[in-house]
Design a protein around this motif. Structure first.
Motif, mmCIF file in Angstrom:
data_model
loop_
_atom_site.group_PDB
_atom_site.id
_atom_site.type_symbol
_atom_site.label_atom_id
_atom_site.label_comp_id
_atom_site.label_asym_id
_atom_site.label_seq_id
_atom_site.Cartn_x
_atom_site.Cartn_y
_atom_site.Cartn_z
ATOM 1 N N ARG A 117 65.189 16.164 43.734
ATOM 2 C CA ARG A 117 64.639 17.143 42.820
ATOM 3 C C ARG A 117 64.990 18.585 43.215
ATOM 4 N NH1 ARG A 117 60.477 19.978 41.959
ATOM 5 N NH2 ARG A 117 59.677 20.096 39.838
ATOM 6 N N VAL A 175 47.671 19.471 45.563
ATOM 7 C CA VAL A 175 48.978 20.032 45.206
ATOM 8 C C VAL A 175 49.699 19.169 44.170
ATOM 9 C CG1 VAL A 175 51.224 20.787 46.083
ATOM 10 C CG2 VAL A 175 49.160 21.187 47.446
ATOM 11 N N PHE A 176 49.718 17.868 44.407
ATOM 12 C CA PHE A 176 50.380 16.959 43.466
ATOM 13 C C PHE A 176 49.398 15.922 42.947
ATOM 14 C CE2 PHE A 176 54.125 18.158 46.100
ATOM 15 C CZ PHE A 176 54.872 18.730 45.092
ATOM 16 N N ARG A 219 55.879 16.779 38.295
ATOM 17 C CA ARG A 219 56.685 17.823 38.936
ATOM 18 C C ARG A 219 57.633 18.524 37.972
ATOM 19 N NH1 ARG A 219 58.805 15.754 44.689
ATOM 20 N NH2 ARG A 219 58.314 17.815 45.427
ATOM 21 N N PRO A 220 57.091 19.263 37.026
ATOM 22 C CA PRO A 220 57.965 19.966 36.078
ATOM 23 C C PRO A 220 58.689 21.149 36.726
ATOM 24 C CG PRO A 220 55.668 20.576 35.743
ATOM 25 C CD PRO A 220 55.678 19.538 36.834
ATOM 26 N N VAL A 221 59.670 21.714 36.000
ATOM 27 C CA VAL A 221 60.369 22.905 36.505
ATOM 28 C C VAL A 221 60.173 24.083 35.544
ATOM 29 C CG1 VAL A 221 62.077 21.706 37.911
ATOM 30 C CG2 VAL A 221 62.548 22.092 35.492
ATOM 31 N N ASN A 222 59.092 24.007 34.741
ATOM 32 C CA ASN A 222 58.851 25.053 33.743
ATOM 33 C C ASN A 222 58.752 26.450 34.359
ATOM 34 O OD1 ASN A 222 56.415 23.872 34.850
ATOM 35 N ND2 ASN A 222 55.248 25.165 33.462
ATOM 36 N N LEU A 223 58.194 26.543 35.568
ATOM 37 C CA LEU A 223 58.015 27.864 36.172
ATOM 38 C C LEU A 223 59.360 28.475 36.594
ATOM 39 C CD1 LEU A 223 54.825 27.059 38.283
ATOM 40 C CD2 LEU A 223 54.931 28.242 36.089
ATOM 41 N N THR A 241 54.712 27.970 43.548
ATOM 42 C CA THR A 241 55.707 26.907 43.697
ATOM 43 C C THR A 241 56.728 27.263 44.778
ATOM 44 O OG1 THR A 241 57.702 26.020 42.603
ATOM 45 C CG2 THR A 241 56.637 27.853 41.511
ATOM 46 N N VAL A 242 57.009 26.308 45.655
ATOM 47 C CA VAL A 242 57.901 26.565 46.799
ATOM 48 C C VAL A 242 59.351 26.739 46.330
ATOM 49 C CG1 VAL A 242 58.783 25.662 48.984
ATOM 50 C CG2 VAL A 242 56.377 25.337 48.380
ATOM 51 N N THR A 243 59.893 25.706 45.703
ATOM 52 C CA THR A 243 61.300 25.829 45.281
ATOM 53 C C THR A 243 61.438 26.844 44.144
ATOM 54 O OG1 THR A 243 61.010 23.823 43.984
ATOM 55 C CG2 THR A 243 62.194 23.595 46.056
ATOM 56 N N ASP A 258 52.703 17.476 52.453
ATOM 57 C CA ASP A 258 53.714 16.603 53.054
ATOM 58 C C ASP A 258 53.222 15.901 54.326
ATOM 59 O OD1 ASP A 258 55.460 17.120 51.042
ATOM 60 O OD2 ASP A 258 56.763 18.455 52.172
ATOM 61 N N ASN A 313 63.464 21.133 54.352
ATOM 62 C CA ASN A 313 63.101 21.997 53.219
ATOM 63 C C ASN A 313 63.549 23.450 53.397
ATOM 64 O OD1 ASN A 313 62.042 19.832 51.939
ATOM 65 N ND2 ASN A 313 59.887 20.422 52.176
HETATM 66 C C1 UD1 Z 1 58.335 21.661 47.806
HETATM 67 C C2 UD1 Z 1 58.823 20.787 48.934
HETATM 68 C C3 UD1 Z 1 57.994 19.509 49.005
HETATM 69 C C4 UD1 Z 1 56.502 19.845 49.106
HETATM 70 C C5 UD1 Z 1 56.096 20.822 48.011
HETATM 71 C C6 UD1 Z 1 54.679 21.324 48.166
HETATM 72 C C7 UD1 Z 1 61.171 21.347 49.075
HETATM 73 C C8 UD1 Z 1 62.570 20.917 48.866
HETATM 74 N N1 UD1 Z 1 60.232 20.482 48.699
HETATM 75 O O1 UD1 Z 1 58.514 20.950 46.597
HETATM 76 O O2 UD1 Z 1 58.402 18.772 50.164
HETATM 77 O O3 UD1 Z 1 55.755 18.660 48.955
HETATM 78 O O4 UD1 Z 1 56.961 21.967 48.009
HETATM 79 O O5 UD1 Z 1 54.501 21.896 49.410
HETATM 80 O O6 UD1 Z 1 60.914 22.406 49.604
HETATM 81 N N2 UD1 Z 1 54.925 23.008 39.442
HETATM 82 C C9 UD1 Z 1 54.854 23.208 38.092
HETATM 83 N N3 UD1 Z 1 55.928 23.783 37.478
HETATM 84 C C10 UD1 Z 1 57.041 24.165 38.147
HETATM 85 C C11 UD1 Z 1 57.093 23.961 39.529
HETATM 86 C C12 UD1 Z 1 56.013 23.377 40.164
HETATM 87 O O7 UD1 Z 1 53.864 22.875 37.442
HETATM 88 O O8 UD1 Z 1 57.981 24.678 37.528
HETATM 89 C C13 UD1 Z 1 53.775 22.383 40.155
HETATM 90 C C14 UD1 Z 1 54.094 21.041 40.763
HETATM 91 O O9 UD1 Z 1 53.995 19.990 39.837
HETATM 92 C C15 UD1 Z 1 53.063 20.947 41.869
HETATM 93 C C16 UD1 Z 1 52.923 22.405 42.321
HETATM 94 O O10 UD1 Z 1 53.463 23.186 41.271
HETATM 95 O O11 UD1 Z 1 51.850 20.492 41.357
HETATM 96 C C17 UD1 Z 1 53.631 22.768 43.601
HETATM 97 O O12 UD1 Z 1 54.944 22.239 43.555
HETATM 98 P P1 UD1 Z 1 56.174 22.984 44.232
HETATM 99 O O13 UD1 Z 1 55.687 23.923 45.262
HETATM 100 O O14 UD1 Z 1 57.061 23.520 43.163
HETATM 101 O O15 UD1 Z 1 56.917 21.780 44.930
HETATM 102 P P2 UD1 Z 1 58.466 21.696 45.202
HETATM 103 O O16 UD1 Z 1 58.999 23.079 45.359
HETATM 104 O O17 UD1 Z 1 59.100 20.796 44.224
#
Ligand code: UD1
Length: 416
Positions: free
Chosen positions: A91, A325-326, A120-124, A161-163, A303, A23
């Motif tokens: 993703r 988280v999820f 797991r949306p990408v709205n943010l 959100t991480v990513t 994770d 990651n």
């Molecule tokens: C990253 C990690 C993944 C880990 C997760 C949480 C990478 C490549 N993957 O995933 O292994 O399980 O962090 O530690 O680093 N969300 C929204 N809208 C968005 C983005 C996120 O609602 O636009 C929500 C997600 O659905 C979830 C929460 O935010 O409920 C956290 O997710 P996020 O931190 O974004 O996970 P990833 O970055 O995808």
């Protein structure tokens, strides 16, 4: 398709070397999109997800050489489109959106779509890019973003959100003016990425806290940097020691990244000793049950939720494991129940009643961390466990069966 066959019951003993963090390696490889010239990145793990991101970057015209040390040059980008075929398998491909818009002024990235562990949306990501002045539209399943130059802004993330944090931090490095990101994720992988970007000449402070300030610059320059050790892989091996009553030294890891897990392992009766960049884990005769709640870093990582559940399945007592988280990240439960585990799901929690022994069974991997949990369960179980859909584990664990057999596990991969 390959399968992993485990005959359980062996105590695992010895040293295991941890690979670079998936990651962290993913956003770091993607960060090369911000620069014209050859970057050098060390400690890149040999994983399916890394192959996918290399394929994705190559499809833009990025030149990539090497394995554990990767040389990468995004000087001649010919395309800014990330196709569905590549994005759907990983993703994290959404990470290219911010850097491409920031440097090239445009990007077209397929929406990742649904995923086994929740919507797991990408709205943010999209909202934050709009806040930086990009024009973003959703068309035919693709996110299309354009901006002649991004403009610094103050952005508040609804959820840490991480990513999302990584994507926008990368984009903001080349924006005009100052960007302040609030309620950012604090994972060590974000700090690693920020250090790489700073090495490229970016002006970033606050990574690792919940406010990150980025002063945009006109251009960045190539860098040489290293990826941090994989804390999730390290944590999985510590749990393997606990589940088999073994004694494992996990080499080349950062115990500071593992604090939440280590606290739980000690509560569960394990002996954990920190020896420089090694962590030694010794399992006792029995495992004590502990409750676990997943949270963004520095809380207990989602994770490692499936893997600690495998340990609680053989603990002495009842444990409540809550996933915050999820949604829908309990797919391993039904597979563990096939091995005799006594688990009931109630909303966001799994109630695990420990039993003395699991028994081997054919099980199916549903996602990356679920597969790791089933391997752990198989190592501690009586009899043979056959894990199918092994490609999930190959996304995130480098040569897991080789590392485990070097520790004394009876584990092998069969094809077909
Ligand atoms: C990253 C990690 C993944 C880990 C997760 C949480 C990478 C490549 N993957 O995933 O292994 O399980 O962090 O530690 O680093 N969300 C929204 N809208 C968005 C983005 C996120 O609602 O636009 C929500 C997600 O659905 C979830 C929460 O935010 O409920 C956290 O997710 P996020 O931190 O974004 O996970 P990833 O970055 O995808």
């Amino acid at each position: 398709m390959d399968k992993i066959v485990i005959v359980g019951g062996r105590k695992l003993q010895g040293d295991v070397q941890i690979s670079g963090a998936k990651n962290a390696a993913l956003p770091i490889l993607v960060s090369s999109l911000l620069v014209d010239g050859w970057n050098t990145f060390h400690n890149i793990p040999d994983l399916l997800d890394i192959k996918t991101v290399k394929k994705l970057l190559s499809s833009f015209g990025v030149k990539i050489e090497g394995g554990e040390t990767v040389r990468i040059n995004a000087g001649g980008i010919t395309s800014c489109e990330a196709s569905y075929d590549l994005v759907r398998t990983m993703r994290a491909s959404i990470l290219v959106l911010g850097p491409l818009v920031a440097r090239m002024g445009e990007a077209r990235v397929s929406l990742p779509g649904g995923c086994a562990i929740g919507a797991r949306p990408v709205n943010l990501h999209i909202q934050a890019l709009r806040d930086l002045g990009a024009e973003v539209t959703l068309k035919d399943g693709y996110v299309e973003a354009k901006a002649s130059r991004l403009k610094g802004a103050t952005i508040y993330f609804d959820i840490a959100t991480v990513t999302g944090t990584e994507n926008i931090m990368m984009a903001a490095t080349l924006a005009k003016g100052q960007t302040i990101l609030k309620n950012t994720a604090r994972e060590p992988e974000i700090v690693n990425l920020a250090e790489v970007l700073i090495g490229m000449g970016a002006r970033i402070r606050g990574a690792g806290t919940d406010v990150i300030v980025i002063d945009g610059v006109d251009s960045l320059h190539p860098v040489e940097a290293s990826v941090i050790p994989d804390r999730i892989e390290a944590g999985t091996f510590l749990l393997a020691a606990g589940m088999t009553g073994g004694d494992i030294r996990v080499l080349g890891c950062d115990a500071l990244h593992l604090e939440a897990l280590i606290a739980k392992l000690r509560d569960a009766g394990m002996r954990i000793e920190l020896e420089g960049d090694a962590v030694r884990a010794t399992g006792g005769v029995t495992v004590r049950s502990v409750d676990v709640k997943t949270l963004p870093h520095p809380g207990f990582p989602t994770d490692l939720q499936a893997q600690i559940m495998a340990m609680m399945a053989i603990a002495n007592g009842l444990s409540v494991i809550t996933e915050t988280v999820f949604e829908n990240r309990f797919m391993h439960v039904s597979e563990m129940m096939r091995m005799g585990a006594d688990i009931v799901i109630q909303g966001k929690s799994a109630i695990v009643r420990g039993i003395p022994k699991l028994h081997g069974a054919p099980v199916m991997a549903t996602d990356l961390r679920a597969s790791a949990s089933l391997i752990l369960a198989g190592l501690a179980a009586e009899g043979t466990t056959t894990l199918s859909r092994v490609y999930h584990i190959d996304r995130g664990y480098q040569q897991i069966e080789k590392k485990l057999s070097a520790l004394g596990a009876d584990i092998r991969r069969i094809s077909g």
